[in-house]
Design an enzyme around this catalytic site. Structure first.
Site, PDB file in Angstrom:
ATOM      1  N   HIS A 523      -3.853  -6.331 -14.122  1.00  0.00           N
ATOM      2  CA  HIS A 523      -5.235  -7.317 -15.238  1.00  0.00           C
ATOM      3  C   HIS A 523      -5.473  -8.111 -15.235  1.00  0.00           C
ATOM      4  CE1 HIS A 523      -4.563  -2.444 -16.559  1.00  0.00           C
ATOM      5  NE2 HIS A 523      -5.266  -3.123 -15.240  1.00  0.00           N
TER       6      HIS A 523
HETATM    7  C1  FAD Z   1      -0.125  -0.213  -9.542  1.00  0.00           C
HETATM    8  C2  FAD Z   1      -1.459   0.102 -10.053  1.00  0.00           C
HETATM    9  C3  FAD Z   1      -2.494   0.404 -10.669  1.00  0.00           C
HETATM   10  C4  FAD Z   1      -3.856   0.342 -10.982  1.00  0.00           C
HETATM   11  N1  FAD Z   1      -3.969   0.361 -12.237  1.00  0.00           N
HETATM   12  C5  FAD Z   1      -5.101   0.345 -12.465  1.00  0.00           C
HETATM   13  C6  FAD Z   1      -5.570   1.676 -13.629  1.00  0.00           C
HETATM   14  O1  FAD Z   1      -5.165   2.588 -13.787  1.00  0.00           O
HETATM   15  N2  FAD Z   1      -7.274   0.937 -13.840  1.00  0.00           N
HETATM   16  C7  FAD Z   1      -7.043   0.030 -13.629  1.00  0.00           C
HETATM   17  O2  FAD Z   1      -8.898  -0.141 -14.065  1.00  0.00           O
HETATM   18  N3  FAD Z   1      -7.285  -0.184 -12.939  1.00  0.00           N
HETATM   19  C8  FAD Z   1      -5.727  -0.867 -12.463  1.00  0.00           C
HETATM   20  N4  FAD Z   1      -5.685  -1.771 -11.271  1.00  0.00           N
HETATM   21  C9  FAD Z   1      -6.032  -2.740 -10.977  1.00  0.00           C
HETATM   22  C10 FAD Z   1      -6.758  -2.111  -9.734  1.00  0.00           C
HETATM   23  O3  FAD Z   1      -6.140  -2.166  -8.869  1.00  0.00           O
HETATM   24  C11 FAD Z   1      -8.151  -3.436  -9.597  1.00  0.00           C
HETATM   25  O4  FAD Z   1      -8.339  -3.892 -11.112  1.00  0.00           O
HETATM   26  C12 FAD Z   1      -8.181  -3.798  -8.483  1.00  0.00           C
HETATM   27  O5  FAD Z   1      -8.354  -2.122  -7.315  1.00  0.00           O
HETATM   28  C13 FAD Z   1      -8.850  -4.667  -8.118  1.00  0.00           C
HETATM   29  O6  FAD Z   1      -9.839  -4.838  -6.540  1.00  0.00           O
HETATM   30  P1  FAD Z   1     -10.563  -6.370  -5.645  1.00  0.00           P
HETATM   31  O7  FAD Z   1     -10.459  -5.122  -4.747  1.00  0.00           O
HETATM   32  O8  FAD Z   1     -10.853  -6.661  -6.961  1.00  0.00           O
HETATM   33  O9  FAD Z   1      -9.236  -6.591  -5.432  1.00  0.00           O
HETATM   34  P2  FAD Z   1      -7.372  -5.698  -4.502  1.00  0.00           P
HETATM   35  O10 FAD Z   1      -7.923  -4.586  -4.494  1.00  0.00           O
HETATM   36  O11 FAD Z   1      -6.933  -7.124  -4.619  1.00  0.00           O
HETATM   37  O12 FAD Z   1      -8.170  -6.157  -3.531  1.00  0.00           O
HETATM   38  C14 FAD Z   1      -8.231  -7.198  -2.790  1.00  0.00           C
HETATM   39  C15 FAD Z   1      -8.126  -7.736  -1.497  1.00  0.00           C
HETATM   40  O13 FAD Z   1      -8.442  -8.741  -0.697  1.00  0.00           O
HETATM   41  C16 FAD Z   1      -6.940  -9.107   0.501  1.00  0.00           C
HETATM   42  N5  FAD Z   1      -6.957 -10.367   0.851  1.00  0.00           N
HETATM   43  C17 FAD Z   1      -6.223 -11.027  -0.717  1.00  0.00           C
HETATM   44  N6  FAD Z   1      -6.318 -12.406   0.190  1.00  0.00           N
HETATM   45  C18 FAD Z   1      -7.067 -12.791   1.301  1.00  0.00           C
HETATM   46  C19 FAD Z   1      -7.049 -13.435   2.161  1.00  0.00           C
HETATM   47  N7  FAD Z   1      -6.661 -15.072   1.966  1.00  0.00           N
HETATM   48  N8  FAD Z   1      -7.568 -13.168   3.734  1.00  0.00           N
HETATM   49  C20 FAD Z   1      -7.622 -11.760   3.652  1.00  0.00           C
HETATM   50  N9  FAD Z   1      -8.047 -10.676   2.687  1.00  0.00           N
HETATM   51  C21 FAD Z   1      -6.872 -11.072   1.904  1.00  0.00           C
HETATM   52  C22 FAD Z   1      -5.954  -8.460  -0.645  1.00  0.00           C
HETATM   53  O14 FAD Z   1      -4.502  -8.051   1.096  1.00  0.00           O
HETATM   54  C23 FAD Z   1      -6.551  -6.823  -1.235  1.00  0.00           C
HETATM   55  O15 FAD Z   1      -6.538  -5.695  -0.222  1.00  0.00           O
HETATM   56  C24 FAD Z   1      -4.040  -1.278 -10.755  1.00  0.00           C
HETATM   57  C25 FAD Z   1      -2.690  -1.861 -10.074  1.00  0.00           C
HETATM   58  C26 FAD Z   1      -1.378  -1.415  -9.698  1.00  0.00           C
HETATM   59  C27 FAD Z   1      -1.292  -2.323  -8.777  1.00  0.00           C
END
Ligand code: FAD
Length: 594
Positions: A523
């Site tokens: 987070h």
């Molecule tokens: C083990 C774990 C447990 C968690 N538990 C919780 C929970 O219980 N509750 C909660 O609210 N949150 C939790 N989280 C956090 C939650 O997973 C994230 O807040 C959420 O998934 C973020 O979503 P996002 O789409 O912003 O980013 P991400 O899920 O990080 O997705 C970003 C994507 O962009 C891709 N990317 C990055 N850079 C590039 C690039 N240059 N070119 C192309 N692709 C790229 C990445 O590969 C990734 O697939 C947890 C995280 C982890 C790791």
């Protein structure tokens, strides 16, 4: 460089936020939408054989390969940053679904006052009481404005829980400290574990208000408004760090991808690593990426959406030279500012030896109880020495084999070897547990920020993101205060259970400096913050870049500061809001939305 045919929309990153945007734009318009994801494809069938704690839980198979890209860290401007070479304070995801595939699915909203934190703190304490070097800001929107999108997110994921504030009416048994909800949760709370019942009794005896933690692991079979059906959870407890093999846990691959994958106007390209946003004269023109073969590719697009999580959203803007770099010494600029994480409780409250077995091999991601009697402004010292608190949790299932096996009271057996140790380990592994967990709100400071590292590079030779971050005396006070509450909760739990607290555990010890060698939470917020004016923020409240109207940057990078609660539901809700603005206003009349 290979130049591809232009598309209408290019989205960078296929996690929760990127896939939410892709689904909204591809299903509500006829525009062609391309999602570029640096990691591999993922699908439910591959999660069937995944209950391998060594491979996934310990070796962290689903996370980003940090040999290819990591971050560097330093505590202060005076230090030289060092690369974080092991998965440390947070676990970045990769591949279709991003971290949303292996998240733990705790699905909380932020408290209502989080969105107007600067105003709230100034009104309550006066500006002079705020830390001199803070950068606390209002978000530019209120809880009431985001509430419909919270509800949309909760329905899409099928979140379970119990309302504690339904249209202003407080309801015991739910979280009475939450903002007013327009609806009850889509699904009822999870089944209760024995430990949840004990924890509830213990904290109620202390006069507090526990509630079932909202979770995106389905408590019952559910069909969401998009007609996606998923089964109720089987309580196998392989959630955190694993993809769900029955799709009970909401993940982008089982809620959003099925709605777009066969559409002619949608394409997801894996193994495409975006390195630059291309732009000219204040207009984004597309992106440049490396494909799986290592070839440089230009993808022209009319609209660019960055959804590559906090670190890479910031990195891509920095590398592409879009916006004004934040300068901590002068306070000028905004890009990279307001880096926040989450505060932990000090010391260890100790482990409890229970009389009964806990059946810790069963559980669900997010299952457990929460306690917000010390969250936000609640229950804090009257002198204003601590401005914001945090949320406690307890009683959840969980105790995967490798992490729980071997716990035993001291003196039961020689350490970690021999038949006596094995016997004792079998006897005790399911009778030892904690009295609760904590995560605290982290205020924004001038000295905590992101920029590009001058020394270290990723696998393509681009500079790594550098984190400059440390705790201040305020976080130490938060942390010690939380540690004391945890001791109280643990002792109460032990009393109710007829168990005893193991000695040691570092009670009362401070949390020291910001550490990169142990997990805190994934987070991490800030870098591309939202706000009401271009002087104070990088994007407006529709997550549209102030300087470049055809560039949107979604996700927790937009949060001006962190709440103690889990961030994903807020990140997705804000993305829905941005998508509405795009569909209903921007595409009809492209330009600045605010
Ligand atoms: C083990 C774990 C447990 C968690 N538990 C919780 C929970 O219980 N509750 C909660 O609210 N949150 C939790 N989280 C956090 C939650 O997973 C994230 O807040 C959420 O998934 C973020 O979503 P996002 O789409 O912003 O980013 P991400 O899920 O990080 O997705 C970003 C994507 O962009 C891709 N990317 C990055 N850079 C590039 C690039 N240059 N070119 C192309 N692709 C790229 C990445 O590969 C990734 O697939 C947890 C995280 C982890 C790791």
């Amino acid at each position: 460089m290979k130049r591809l045919k232009p598309v209408d929309v290019v989205i960078v990153g296929a996690g929760w936020t990127g896939m939410t945007m892709a689904k909204e734009l591809a299903t509500r318009t006829s525009l062609n939408v391309v999602v570029l994801e640096r990691g591999p494809e993922r699908k439910t069938s591959e999660y069937m054989a995944q209950m391998d704690e060594l491979d996934f839980g310990r070796r962290r198979r689903m996370l980003q390969n940090i040999a290819e890209e990591t971050v560097t860290h330093r505590h202060t401007l005076r230090d030289r940053a060092a690369p974080v070479r092991q998965h440390g304070p947070f676990y970045p995801g990769t591949g279709t679904g991003g971290a949303g595939e292996h998240w733990n699915a705790v699905a909380t909203r932020f408290p209502a006052d989080s969105f107007v934190l600067a105003t709230h703190l100034r009104e309550r304490w006066g500006a002079a009481k705020l830390p001199p070097n803070h950068r606390i800001q209002d978000w530019g929107i209120t809880y009431d404005e985001i509430e419909p999108y919270y509800w949309k997110t909760e329905q899409m994921m099928g979140i379970n829980g119990k309302a504690g504030n339904l249209r202003g009416k407080l309801i015991d048994g739910g979280n009475i400290f939450e903002g007013s909800r327009s609806h009850e949760y889509p699904n009822p709370p999870h089944k209760r574990t024995y430990a949840m019942n004990l924890w509830e009794k213990a904290v109620r005896e202390l006069g507090y208000h526990p509630y079932p933690r909202p979770a995106a692991t389905l408590s019952v079979s559910y069909t969401n408004p998009d007609k996606i059906s998923r089964p109720g959870c089987a309580y196998c407890d392989f959630c955190n760090m694993y993809g769900c093999m029955i799709e009970a846990k909401a993940q982008p691959t089982n809620t959003l991808l099925p709605l777009v994958r066969d559409r002619k106007n949608f394409e997801l390209r894996n193994h495409c690593w975006v390195r630059r946003v291309l732009h000219r004269d204040g207009k984004a023109e597309g992106v440049m990426y490396m494909d799986q073969s290592g070839e440089e590719v230009e993808q022209p697009a009319s609209l660019v959406v960055l959804s590559s999580w906090t670190m890479n959203n910031t990195k891509l803007l920095l590398l592409s030279k879009i916006g004004d770099l934040y300068e901590p010494l002068t306070g000028k600029g905004t890009l990279g500012a307001n880096l926040t994480h989450q505060v932990r409780a000090a010391g260890g409250a100790g482990r409890i030896v229970f009389k009964e077995v806990l059946n810790g091999f069963m559980g669900a991601g997010g299952q457990g109880l929460g306690l917000d009697d010390f969250n936000g402004p609640n229950g804090l010292p009257e002198d204003g020495s601590i401005l914001r608190g945090g949320t406690f949790s307890g009683g959840g299932g969980g105790g995967s084999p490798l992490s729980s096996f071997g716990s035993m009271p001291p003196g039961e057996a020689p350490r970690n070897w021999g038949s006596q140790w094995k016997k004792a380990a079998i006897q005790w592994w399911d009778r030892i547990g904690g009295g609760g967990g904590y995560s605290g709100e982290h205020l924004a400071y001038k000295h905590n920020f992101l920029d590009l590292d001058p020394t270290y590079t990723d696998k393509w030779g681009d500079p790594l993101v550098r984190m400059t971050i440390d705790w201040t005396e305020h976080e130490h006070r938060q942390s010690r205060f939380a540690g004391e509450v945890l001791v109280k909760l643990t002792d109460a739990m032990a009393r109710v259970a007829g168990g005893k607290v193991l000695p040691g555990g570092g009670r009362g010890r401070g949390d020291g400096r910001y550490r990169t060698d142990r997990y805190n939470s994934t987070h991490v917020q800030g870098g591309v913050i939202m706000g009401a004016s271009p002087e104070a923020s990088v994007v407006n409240t529709y997550l549209q870049h102030w300087r470049m109207p055809n560039l949107f940057v979604v996700g927790a990078s937009a949060f001006p500061q962190n709440s103690a609660m889990h961030p994903t539901v807020t990140g997705v809700a804000l993305t829905y809001r941005a998508a509405d603005a795009l569909v209903e206003r921007y595409f009809k009349n492209p330009g600045a939305l605010a």
